[in-house]
Design a protein around this motif. Structure first.
Motif, PDB file in Angstrom:
ATOM      1  N   GLY A   1       0.814  -1.213   0.000  1.00 47.46           N
ATOM      2  CA  GLY A   1       0.000   0.000   0.000  1.00 47.46           C
ATOM      3  C   GLY A   1       0.841   1.253   0.000  1.00 47.46           C
ATOM      4  O   GLY A   1       1.738   1.410  -0.815  1.00 47.46           O
ATOM      5  N   THR A   2       0.586   2.104   0.937  1.00 44.53           N
ATOM      6  CA  THR A   2       1.199   3.421   0.992  1.00 44.53           C
ATOM      7  C   THR A   2       2.717   3.347   1.040  1.00 44.53           C
ATOM      8  O   THR A   2       3.291   2.600   1.821  1.00 44.53           O
ATOM      9  N   GLN A   3       3.345   4.141   0.189  1.00 43.67           N
ATOM     10  CA  GLN A   3       4.800   4.203   0.175  1.00 43.67           C
ATOM     11  C   GLN A   3       5.287   5.255   1.172  1.00 43.67           C
ATOM     12  O   GLN A   3       4.593   6.228   1.447  1.00 43.67           O
ATOM     13  N   THR A   4       6.467   5.030   1.691  1.00 40.12           N
ATOM     14  CA  THR A   4       7.086   5.983   2.609  1.00 40.12           C
ATOM     15  C   THR A   4       8.400   6.456   2.002  1.00 40.12           C
ATOM     16  O   THR A   4       8.874   5.900   1.020  1.00 40.12           O
ATOM     17  N   ASP A   5       8.988   7.455   2.617  1.00 45.07           N
ATOM     18  CA  ASP A   5      10.236   8.000   2.081  1.00 45.07           C
ATOM     19  C   ASP A   5      11.464   7.251   2.581  1.00 45.07           C
ATOM     20  O   ASP A   5      12.577   7.548   2.173  1.00 45.07           O
ATOM     21  N   GLY A   6      11.288   6.271   3.464  1.00 47.12           N
ATOM     22  CA  GLY A   6      12.424   5.512   3.960  1.00 47.12           C
ATOM     23  C   GLY A   6      12.021   4.483   4.995  1.00 47.12           C
ATOM     24  O   GLY A   6      10.832   4.212   5.186  1.00 47.12           O
ATOM     25  N   PHE A   7      13.021   3.933   5.666  1.00 56.85           N
ATOM     26  CA  PHE A   7      12.766   2.899   6.664  1.00 56.85           C
ATOM     27  C   PHE A   7      13.904   2.882   7.675  1.00 56.85           C
ATOM     28  O   PHE A   7      14.973   3.419   7.433  1.00 56.85           O
ATOM     29  N   TRP A   8      13.657   2.256   8.805  1.00 60.06           N
ATOM     30  CA  TRP A   8      14.660   2.124   9.859  1.00 60.06           C
ATOM     31  C   TRP A   8      15.485   0.863   9.622  1.00 60.06           C
ATOM     32  O   TRP A   8      14.962  -0.150   9.182  1.00 60.06           O
TER      33      TRP A   8
ATOM     34  N   MET B   1      17.090   5.091   6.710  1.00 61.24           N
ATOM     35  CA  MET B   1      17.596   5.028   5.339  1.00 61.24           C
ATOM     36  C   MET B   1      16.523   5.554   4.392  1.00 61.24           C
ATOM     37  O   MET B   1      15.422   5.019   4.346  1.00 61.24           O
ATOM     38  N   ARG B   2      16.880   6.597   3.683  1.00 58.44           N
ATOM     39  CA  ARG B   2      15.937   7.211   2.749  1.00 58.44           C
ATOM     40  C   ARG B   2      15.845   6.398   1.462  1.00 58.44           C
ATOM     41  O   ARG B   2      16.845   5.902   0.953  1.00 58.44           O
ATOM     42  N   ARG B   3      14.631   6.264   0.959  1.00 59.57           N
ATOM     43  CA  ARG B   3      14.372   5.500  -0.264  1.00 59.57           C
ATOM     44  C   ARG B   3      15.190   6.040  -1.434  1.00 59.57           C
ATOM     45  O   ARG B   3      15.734   5.288  -2.219  1.00 59.57           O
ATOM     46  N   GLU B   4      15.279   7.359  -1.545  1.00 57.18           N
ATOM     47  CA  GLU B   4      16.021   7.950  -2.656  1.00 57.18           C
ATOM     48  C   GLU B   4      17.516   7.647  -2.553  1.00 57.18           C
ATOM     49  O   GLU B   4      18.196   7.563  -3.568  1.00 57.18           O
ATOM     50  N   SER B   5      18.033   7.455  -1.350  1.00 54.50           N
ATOM     51  CA  SER B   5      19.440   7.085  -1.195  1.00 54.50           C
ATOM     52  C   SER B   5      19.692   5.687  -1.731  1.00 54.50           C
ATOM     53  O   SER B   5      20.727   5.421  -2.327  1.00 54.50           O
ATOM     54  N   LEU B   6      18.758   4.783  -1.508  1.00 53.93           N
ATOM     55  CA  LEU B   6      18.886   3.424  -2.037  1.00 53.93           C
ATOM     56  C   LEU B   6      19.049   3.469  -3.549  1.00 53.93           C
ATOM     57  O   LEU B   6      19.912   2.807  -4.113  1.00 53.93           O
ATOM     58  N   ALA B   7      18.215   4.258  -4.200  1.00 54.40           N
ATOM     59  CA  ALA B   7      18.283   4.381  -5.656  1.00 54.40           C
ATOM     60  C   ALA B   7      19.580   5.059  -6.087  1.00 54.40           C
ATOM     61  O   ALA B   7      20.137   4.736  -7.135  1.00 54.40           O
TER      62      ALA B   7
ATOM     63  N   LEU C   1      20.989  -3.010  -1.016  1.00 59.02           N
ATOM     64  CA  LEU C   1      21.058  -2.302   0.247  1.00 59.02           C
ATOM     65  C   LEU C   1      22.468  -2.384   0.826  1.00 59.02           C
ATOM     66  O   LEU C   1      22.966  -3.478   1.088  1.00 59.02           O
ATOM     67  N   MET C   2      23.103  -1.237   0.988  1.00 58.30           N
ATOM     68  CA  MET C   2      24.413  -1.208   1.649  1.00 58.30           C
ATOM     69  C   MET C   2      24.191  -1.381   3.146  1.00 58.30           C
ATOM     70  O   MET C   2      23.212  -0.885   3.694  1.00 58.30           O
TER      71      MET C   2
END
Length: 128
Positions: free
Chosen positions: A38-45, A74-80, A89-90
């Motif tokens: 469902g809903t996307q977020t800008d990152g995760f712990w 960790m921001r989603r945009e950093s992963l990309a 994932l580093m």
């Protein structure tokens, strides 16, 4: 799928150095992953404890995961940005390590990117 059709809530990666699983070799790694559709977020712990010197014991895990100093957002945009091809994932030892990587990748092109008016590196298996 986890990033495009939902969101990752957390990823906690540990080595079996302190024997969470007694019958499993201490060098194996495992991860706890929480995600939802469902809903996307800008990152995760995230938290990574793969080094034997900082491995977490099973009894200490709840206290470890509730201490904000041990977690990295960790921001989603950093992963990309870190891994555009595979979204790999580093693993970072600390929040500071993550911040350094974000700064290094910042606005700079990645090795192999084609940039106008710059030296462009082409990676090959051997010299031709």
């Amino acid at each position: 799928m986890l990033l495009n059709e939902g969101s990752i809530q957390y990823i906690f990666s540990f080595s079996n150095e302190r024997f969470f699983f007694p019958g499993v070799d201490h060098r194996f790694k495992f991860a706890l992953v929480g995600a939802h559709k469902g809903t996307q977020t800008d990152g995760f712990w995230a938290a990574f404890r793969f080094n034997p010197r900082v491995a977490v014991a099973p009894d200490d895990l709840p206290a470890f995961l509730t201490n904000p100093d041990n977690l990295i957002y960790m921001r989603r945009e950093s992963l990309a940005r870190f891994s555009p091809e595979s979204l790999s994932l580093m693993e970072f030892q600390s929040r500071r390590d993550y911040e350094i990587a974000e700064t290094m990748y910042g606005e700079n092109p990645l090795l192999g990117d084609q940039v106008e008016h710059a030296w462009n590196v082409r990676l090959t298996a051997e010299f031709t």
